[in-house]
Motif scaffolding. Structure first.
Motif, PDB file in Angstrom:
ATOM      1  N   LEU A   3       0.845  -1.195   0.000  1.00 58.05           N
ATOM      2  CA  LEU A   3       0.000   0.000   0.000  1.00 58.05           C
ATOM      3  C   LEU A   3       0.881   1.246   0.000  1.00 58.05           C
ATOM      4  O   LEU A   3       1.867   1.309   0.727  1.00 58.05           O
ATOM      5  CB  LEU A   3      -0.873  -0.024   1.257  1.00 58.05           C
ATOM      6  N   ALA A   8      -3.450   5.133  -2.214  1.00 58.90           N
ATOM      7  CA  ALA A   8      -4.533   5.119  -1.234  1.00 58.90           C
ATOM      8  C   ALA A   8      -5.476   6.303  -1.425  1.00 58.90           C
ATOM      9  O   ALA A   8      -6.679   6.173  -1.204  1.00 58.90           O
ATOM     10  CB  ALA A   8      -3.979   5.111   0.193  1.00 58.90           C
ATOM     11  N   SER A  12      -9.055   8.050  -5.548  1.00 57.52           N
ATOM     12  CA  SER A  12     -10.415   8.248  -5.023  1.00 57.52           C
ATOM     13  C   SER A  12     -10.753   9.725  -4.879  1.00 57.52           C
ATOM     14  O   SER A  12     -11.890  10.134  -5.136  1.00 57.52           O
ATOM     15  CB  SER A  12     -10.603   7.496  -3.706  1.00 57.52           C
ATOM     16  N   ARG A  15     -11.477  10.984  -8.321  1.00 52.58           N
ATOM     17  CA  ARG A  15     -12.772  10.504  -8.807  1.00 52.58           C
ATOM     18  C   ARG A  15     -13.926  11.270  -8.172  1.00 52.58           C
ATOM     19  O   ARG A  15     -14.890  11.631  -8.852  1.00 52.58           O
ATOM     20  CB  ARG A  15     -12.938   9.004  -8.555  1.00 52.58           C
ATOM     21  N   GLU A 112       3.905   9.145   4.526  1.00 53.41           N
ATOM     22  CA  GLU A 112       3.121   8.731   5.706  1.00 53.41           C
ATOM     23  C   GLU A 112       3.792   9.172   7.014  1.00 53.41           C
ATOM     24  O   GLU A 112       3.107   9.383   8.012  1.00 53.41           O
ATOM     25  CB  GLU A 112       2.876   7.217   5.716  1.00 53.41           C
ATOM     26  N   ASP A 113       5.110   9.317   7.003  1.00 51.44           N
ATOM     27  CA  ASP A 113       5.800   9.738   8.228  1.00 51.44           C
ATOM     28  C   ASP A 113       6.269  11.189   8.176  1.00 51.44           C
ATOM     29  O   ASP A 113       6.909  11.669   9.112  1.00 51.44           O
ATOM     30  CB  ASP A 113       7.002   8.811   8.488  1.00 51.44           C
ATOM     31  N   ARG A 130       0.345  10.327   7.614  1.00 47.76           N
ATOM     32  CA  ARG A 130      -0.687   9.277   7.733  1.00 47.76           C
ATOM     33  C   ARG A 130      -1.922   9.806   8.477  1.00 47.76           C
ATOM     34  O   ARG A 130      -3.051   9.697   7.995  1.00 47.76           O
ATOM     35  CB  ARG A 130      -0.078   8.098   8.490  1.00 47.76           C
ATOM     36  N   PHE A 134      -5.610  10.431   6.688  1.00 48.89           N
ATOM     37  CA  PHE A 134      -6.719   9.526   7.007  1.00 48.89           C
ATOM     38  C   PHE A 134      -7.586  10.018   8.166  1.00 48.89           C
ATOM     39  O   PHE A 134      -8.753   9.656   8.253  1.00 48.89           O
ATOM     40  CB  PHE A 134      -6.183   8.109   7.272  1.00 48.89           C
ATOM     41  N   VAL A 168     -16.737   2.964  -9.833  1.00 49.86           N
ATOM     42  CA  VAL A 168     -15.795   2.332  -8.915  1.00 49.86           C
ATOM     43  C   VAL A 168     -14.975   1.313  -9.680  1.00 49.86           C
ATOM     44  O   VAL A 168     -15.502   0.300 -10.128  1.00 49.86           O
ATOM     45  CB  VAL A 168     -16.542   1.626  -7.755  1.00 49.86           C
ATOM     46  N   ASP A 169     -13.707   1.616  -9.862  1.00 52.90           N
ATOM     47  CA  ASP A 169     -12.796   0.648 -10.482  1.00 52.90           C
ATOM     48  C   ASP A 169     -13.355   0.140 -11.808  1.00 52.90           C
ATOM     49  O   ASP A 169     -13.364  -1.059 -12.075  1.00 52.90           O
ATOM     50  CB  ASP A 169     -12.579  -0.517  -9.519  1.00 52.90           C
TER      51      ASP A 169
ATOM     52  N   ALA B   2       6.263   1.969   7.078  1.00 53.23           N
ATOM     53  CA  ALA B   2       5.455   1.948   5.847  1.00 53.23           C
ATOM     54  C   ALA B   2       3.960   2.044   6.170  1.00 53.23           C
ATOM     55  O   ALA B   2       3.525   1.675   7.261  1.00 53.23           O
ATOM     56  CB  ALA B   2       5.735   0.669   5.058  1.00 53.23           C
ATOM     57  N   LEU B   3       3.227   2.528   5.203  1.00 52.95           N
ATOM     58  CA  LEU B   3       1.780   2.621   5.334  1.00 52.95           C
ATOM     59  C   LEU B   3       1.184   1.213   5.315  1.00 52.95           C
ATOM     60  O   LEU B   3       1.578   0.381   4.505  1.00 52.95           O
ATOM     61  CB  LEU B   3       1.225   3.436   4.159  1.00 52.95           C
ATOM     62  N   THR B   4       0.235   0.972   6.212  1.00 50.18           N
ATOM     63  CA  THR B   4      -0.433  -0.332   6.243  1.00 50.18           C
ATOM     64  C   THR B   4      -1.943  -0.129   6.202  1.00 50.18           C
ATOM     65  O   THR B   4      -2.456   0.929   6.565  1.00 50.18           O
ATOM     66  CB  THR B   4      -0.093  -1.117   7.527  1.00 50.18           C
ATOM     67  N   MET B   5      -2.641  -1.136   5.757  1.00 43.22           N
ATOM     68  CA  MET B   5      -4.097  -1.068   5.653  1.00 43.22           C
ATOM     69  C   MET B   5      -4.736  -0.802   7.012  1.00 43.22           C
ATOM     70  O   MET B   5      -5.652   0.011   7.135  1.00 43.22           O
ATOM     71  CB  MET B   5      -4.644  -2.369   5.066  1.00 43.22           C
ATOM     72  N   ASP B   7      -3.513   0.648   9.768  1.00 41.69           N
ATOM     73  CA  ASP B   7      -3.275   2.015  10.247  1.00 41.69           C
ATOM     74  C   ASP B   7      -3.999   3.050   9.394  1.00 41.69           C
ATOM     75  O   ASP B   7      -4.378   4.114   9.887  1.00 41.69           O
ATOM     76  CB  ASP B   7      -1.776   2.341  10.220  1.00 41.69           C
ATOM     77  N   ALA B   8      -4.167   2.753   8.115  1.00 38.24           N
ATOM     78  CA  ALA B   8      -4.806   3.725   7.227  1.00 38.24           C
ATOM     79  C   ALA B   8      -6.286   3.898   7.568  1.00 38.24           C
ATOM     80  O   ALA B   8      -6.819   4.999   7.449  1.00 38.24           O
ATOM     81  CB  ALA B   8      -4.640   3.318   5.767  1.00 38.24           C
ATOM     82  N   GLU B 112      -4.373  -5.265   0.938  1.00 34.61           N
ATOM     83  CA  GLU B 112      -4.520  -4.331  -0.189  1.00 34.61           C
ATOM     84  C   GLU B 112      -4.660  -5.063  -1.518  1.00 34.61           C
ATOM     85  O   GLU B 112      -5.287  -4.548  -2.441  1.00 34.61           O
ATOM     86  CB  GLU B 112      -3.362  -3.323  -0.235  1.00 34.61           C
ATOM     87  N   ASP B 113      -4.097  -6.263  -1.609  1.00 34.54           N
ATOM     88  CA  ASP B 113      -4.201  -7.015  -2.865  1.00 34.54           C
ATOM     89  C   ASP B 113      -5.190  -8.178  -2.786  1.00 34.54           C
ATOM     90  O   ASP B 113      -5.353  -8.927  -3.744  1.00 34.54           O
ATOM     91  CB  ASP B 113      -2.825  -7.542  -3.284  1.00 34.54           C
ATOM     92  N   PHE B 127     -13.235  -6.191  -6.334  1.00 31.93           N
ATOM     93  CA  PHE B 127     -12.222  -5.154  -6.125  1.00 31.93           C
ATOM     94  C   PHE B 127     -10.936  -5.793  -5.600  1.00 31.93           C
ATOM     95  O   PHE B 127     -10.967  -6.884  -5.048  1.00 31.93           O
ATOM     96  CB  PHE B 127     -12.628  -4.215  -4.984  1.00 31.93           C
ATOM     97  N   ARG B 130      -7.483  -2.718  -1.744  1.00 30.85           N
ATOM     98  CA  ARG B 130      -7.160  -1.284  -1.825  1.00 30.85           C
ATOM     99  C   ARG B 130      -8.322  -0.483  -2.434  1.00 30.85           C
ATOM    100  O   ARG B 130      -8.772   0.519  -1.869  1.00 30.85           O
ATOM    101  CB  ARG B 130      -5.901  -1.133  -2.696  1.00 30.85           C
ATOM    102  N   ASP B 131      -8.802  -0.919  -3.580  1.00 29.40           N
ATOM    103  CA  ASP B 131      -9.893  -0.188  -4.237  1.00 29.40           C
ATOM    104  C   ASP B 131     -11.191  -0.284  -3.451  1.00 29.40           C
ATOM    105  O   ASP B 131     -11.991   0.654  -3.420  1.00 29.40           O
ATOM    106  CB  ASP B 131     -10.113  -0.711  -5.663  1.00 29.40           C
ATOM    107  N   PHE B 134     -10.588   2.248  -0.294  1.00 30.74           N
ATOM    108  CA  PHE B 134     -10.431   3.680  -0.560  1.00 30.74           C
ATOM    109  C   PHE B 134     -11.399   4.212  -1.611  1.00 30.74           C
ATOM    110  O   PHE B 134     -11.692   5.404  -1.633  1.00 30.74           O
ATOM    111  CB  PHE B 134      -8.967   3.982  -0.936  1.00 30.74           C
ATOM    112  N   GLY B 135     -11.888   3.333  -2.466  1.00 32.49           N
ATOM    113  CA  GLY B 135     -12.795   3.790  -3.516  1.00 32.49           C
ATOM    114  C   GLY B 135     -14.250   3.466  -3.239  1.00 32.49           C
ATOM    115  O   GLY B 135     -15.145   3.978  -3.913  1.00 32.49           O
ATOM    116  N   PHE B 136     -14.498   2.624  -2.243  1.00 31.18           N
ATOM    117  CA  PHE B 136     -15.883   2.216  -1.973  1.00 31.18           C
ATOM    118  C   PHE B 136     -16.274   2.400  -0.508  1.00 31.18           C
ATOM    119  O   PHE B 136     -17.221   3.126  -0.203  1.00 31.18           O
ATOM    120  CB  PHE B 136     -16.089   0.760  -2.415  1.00 31.18           C
TER     121      PHE B 136
END
Lengths: 178, 178
Positions: A3, A8, A12, A15, A112-113, A130, A134, A168-169, B2-5, B7-8, B112-113, B127, B130-131, B134-136
């Protein structure tokens, strides 16, 4: 693929800005069909002490340009906040979309940091990138985007959540009540 | 870091659920002070073809529990959608917060994947994680959270965007118009 900050939020946010632009086209058509002065709609609000429609769009775009700039560590471009017609509000959205499209993932990823400071109501706020994105930008961005939608729905413009969500996607969600 | 799902999205979604719970306390006080039957407020809406307040809260919590479950690859718990009082809506929010708190970062990170499929209006949508998030999820979650706020503001409940945003990273934003 891990990610990243760019993935992220940039797709969006772009869009939703596109959705808001299309929503304004429906608002324009509504004004023409109903013989309503567009300025009346732009000054419409849900409560006397809430912001009017124009201001909602101004804040949505402010959040988007602020986000891109601060994450990349560049100055936030100033907008004059003088929009008084629907085409002017649409131009502000277009300018913001174009601005966001000038950023590459490499300018945003890793932010993010990054330490982000901003003044809000006279108070200095400091976030990590971050938490800024968010916990501050997205709640604000969607709050004002949804409130713009709500003002138009309350005024009678025929919209559905599909107009808000956009495609959406690659998939356009079915018509749904909101 | 790193950014993580996790934490986001988990901290901000949990915070917004907390904000909505506190907003409902103000709505309760408003009903008591104004001698308004709370059911009237729960059935209030911004347009005849928009969802009423209760439904906005139901969808907000649906988005949150759906997100946590789908990202972790577990079944989404079913809620009965029978809330008819403010305490019942608050209980639904509390149940959702408690549910989200059962997830650890290790269950969510890497999603995310993950391939996420859901049925919407009879259509199957697929999806990436990730999508989906963040997109839905987030656009929907904040859309209905903001609309709940907008309905209450329109009804006369004294709220400000501070009530919506809650405390940001330990800092409570100053009172601001919305």
């Amino acid at each position: 693929m891990a990610l990243t900050m760019f993935d992220a939020v940039f797709p969006s946010v772009l869009r939703t800005l596109g959705s808001l632009d299309a929503i304004l086209d429906k608002a324009t058509a509504f004004c023409e069909a109903r013989k309503i002065e567009p300025t009346v709609l732009l000054q419409y609000r849900l409560a006397p002490d809430m912001f009017a429609l124009t201001r909602q769009f101004q804040i949505v775009t402010d959040q988007a340009k602020g986000m891109a700039s601060r994450l990349a560590g560049v100055d936030v471009p100033a907008y004059a906040d003088t929009e008084s017609t629907i085409p002017e509000v649409k131009a502000r959205i277009a300018k913001t979309r174009d601005y966001l499209k000038t950023f590459s993932a490499s300018q945003i990823d890793g932010s993010e940091d990054r330490k982000i400071s901003l003044k809000l109501g006279g108070n200095e706020m400091t976030f990590t990138g971050r938490d800024y994105v968010f916990g501050f930008v997205l709640p604000n961005f969607y709050f004002h985007a949804a409130t713009a939608y709500d003002i138009l729905r309350h005024a009678g413009v025929e919209l559905s959540k599909r107009d808000f969500l956009g495609a959406v996607d690659g998939f356009t969600p079915p018509q749904a009540r909101s």
